[in-house]
Design a protein around this motif. Sequence first.
Motif: not given
Length: 113
Positions: A67-76
């Motif tokens: 999910p996009d949200s998981d990848v966003v969380d990873y980068l953050v």
Amino acid sequence: MPLLDLPLTPPPKIKLSRLRDIGWSIWDPIGLLRSEQKWDDKECLTFADEYDGYLVQAAGQLRRGAPDSDVVDYLVQIESEHMGLGTGNGALNRAKRVVDAIHADKELWTYPE
């Protein structure tokens, strides 16, 4: 032909230069590039690979359907915790823009013939 007899196809390969274009133009959380610089300028080549591992991981996760949200969380998390930069500096917005740019780049992956 039974399913087990099908030949394995190699996974797609990422075009690192395109991923670096995304990472350096959108992400660059440390702020290594000055506004007039590009990652492939001669004076920048010593640190051009600074974010490669993080961005390849993010792109790979997206390609595999994360999910996009998981990848966003990873980068953050990378920016705020691993790099120690915190989250109040636009980390969430940058991460979302990176994910959108990865999705939008139709030439990021090369597939075997």
